[in-house]
Scaffold this motif. Structure first.
Motif: not given
Ligand SMILES: C[S@@+](CC[C@H](N)C(=O)[O-])C[C@H]1O[C@@H](n2cnc3c(N)ncnc32)[C@H](O)[C@@H]1O
Length: 392
Positions: A68-75
């Motif tokens: 759901a959160r793009v920041s998870f993918l970045q991390k």
């Protein structure tokens, strides 16, 4: 979406924890693509590695399982890059380039309508709201009505959500979903009006039109007694086609008006008026009470299967049924007893994409959120016949 390219990746020893991310296992396909099962703060998703023609590896989040959160993918991508000692050639994964995806409490997925949506208010639905002038106007004028706006054009969705925020409008829920398939999530006799204003005429591909016999029948089911399905169009062809479809009903109350004035003029109407085109309104009024329908659940597998035997049978294949299809796209092998099959299936109008995950005999859809819509259920029957080897 966040991704990076590199010319080399170290082989990892799975499972492996790096920073907040756990990389559980890697699977590979005969096309040279890889999937990395990843968990970050209890969200499970897949990273995908594909090799490009210039020999570089492209590492990105897999669309089907996107968190759901793009920041998870970045991390996850940063941790994967660090764990595999990859030197980035080009990249947008560092937080200095944070990626914003607009979120709004008024933007809902169909899962919300399948599982959670309840209202005591009457519902009005607008299909293909475009710039949203009519939807926003009606919502302000009728604060006690719960509006549902359906649109598949993302910039239009963003624009309407922004207007709702700016104008303090709280009685619109917006759904990014094909209107031809949405009504099966709506309770019988719960809707007062369905507006279809200036739909795309699709003169050369009439099967893509919103109006069809099944759309009209589903509209009548969801409309309450006296509820109305309202078509407004500048296309004489579309008007005649839709009128003829309504006339195929055993009983129908239909009113036609030409060049009727409305309180609000949409962007498209503006254009047609300047061109002095005629505008047709066709209103179908519902006169029957329909039985309730059960909620749309989720698809599940109940029997186990031998992965080795599935691997031996697997070839990329497409199966077609009446209005639906199943495409077995790619097989990813983790081990002799476990792997994933990438599949797309469902209604011809709308692809459902998922993985079938076979692990030590157990079979499940991954992610586990495939809704049991009519077309998905038909497609799932074919998938099960294939998985359990009962296809002829
Ligand atoms: C010609 S525009 C009309 C927009 C608006 N109703 C107006 O009057 O200005 C048609 C709109 O319908 C949307 N649309 C087309 N097919 C759709 C579908 N199957 N489900 C939902 N929206 C759809 C398009 O993205 C487009 O915004």
């Amino acid at each position: 979406m966040p991704n990076f390219q590199t010319s080399a990746l170290d082989k990892l020893d799975y499972p492996l924890t790096q920073g907040e991310a756990v990389f559980e296992f890697e699977s590979s396909s005969s096309r040279g693509n890889k999937l990395i099962m990843t968990t970050l703060q209890e969200e499970r998703f897949v990273l995908k590695i594909s090799q490009k023609e210039n020999g570089r590896y492209l590492v990105k989040g897999d669309k089907i399982t996107r968190p759901a959160r793009v920041s998870f993918l970045q991390k996850a991508l940063i941790n994967f890059r660090n764990a595999s000692n990859a030197v980035e050639i080009c990249s947008n994964i560092e937080p200095k380039n944070p990626l914003h995806v607009r979120t709004s409490p008024y933007l809902k997925g169909v899962e919300f309508f399948a599982n959670d949506f309840e209202t005591q208010d009457e519902i009005w639905i607008e299909i293909g709201f475009g710039s949203g002038r009519h939807l926003l106007h009606q919502a302000k004028k009728n604060p006690n009505i719960q509006f549902i706006g359906l649109e598949i054009h993302k910039p239009s969705i963003e624009q309407v959500l922004r207007q709702c925020e700016l104008q303090g409008i709280t009685n619109i829920l917006v759904v990014d979903y094909d209107a031809r398939l949405f009504l099966e999530f709506v309770a019988s006799n719960s809707v007062g009006k369905i507006f279809v204003h200036f739909p795309v005429p699709w003169d050369k591909k009439p099967h893509r039109r919103v109006f069809s016999q099944s759309f009209i029948e589903e509209s009548l089911r969801v409309l309450n007694l006296g509820g109305q399905l309202e078509l407004r169009t500048d296309s004489q062809n579309y008007f005649e086609f839709s009128f003829a479809q309504m006339m195929c009903l055993a009983k129908a109350s239909v009113h036609v008006k030409k060049n009727k004035d409305l309180d609000i003029i949409s962007k498209y109407e503006d254009r047609w008026r300047r061109m002095e085109k005629d505008i047709y309104d066709v209103t179908l009024t519902n006169e029957i009470s329909s039985p309730p329908i059960s909620k749309v659940g989720k698809l599940k597998f109940s029997q186990s299967v031998d992965f080795k035997e599935v691997c031996e049978r697997f070839t990329e294949e497409i199966f077609r049924g009446d209005g639906f299809f199943v495409h077995l796209e790619e097989l990813f092998v983790v081990s002799a007893t476990s792997g994933l099959i990438r599949v797309s299936f469902g209604a011809n109008e709308r692809n459902e994409k998922s993985y079938i995950w076979i692990n030590e005999g157990n079979v499940s859809y991954f992610p586990d959120n495939v809704l049991a819509t009519k077309n998905n259920v038909d497609a799932d029957k074919i998938i099960k016949k294939w998985i359990y080897g009962t296809c002829n």
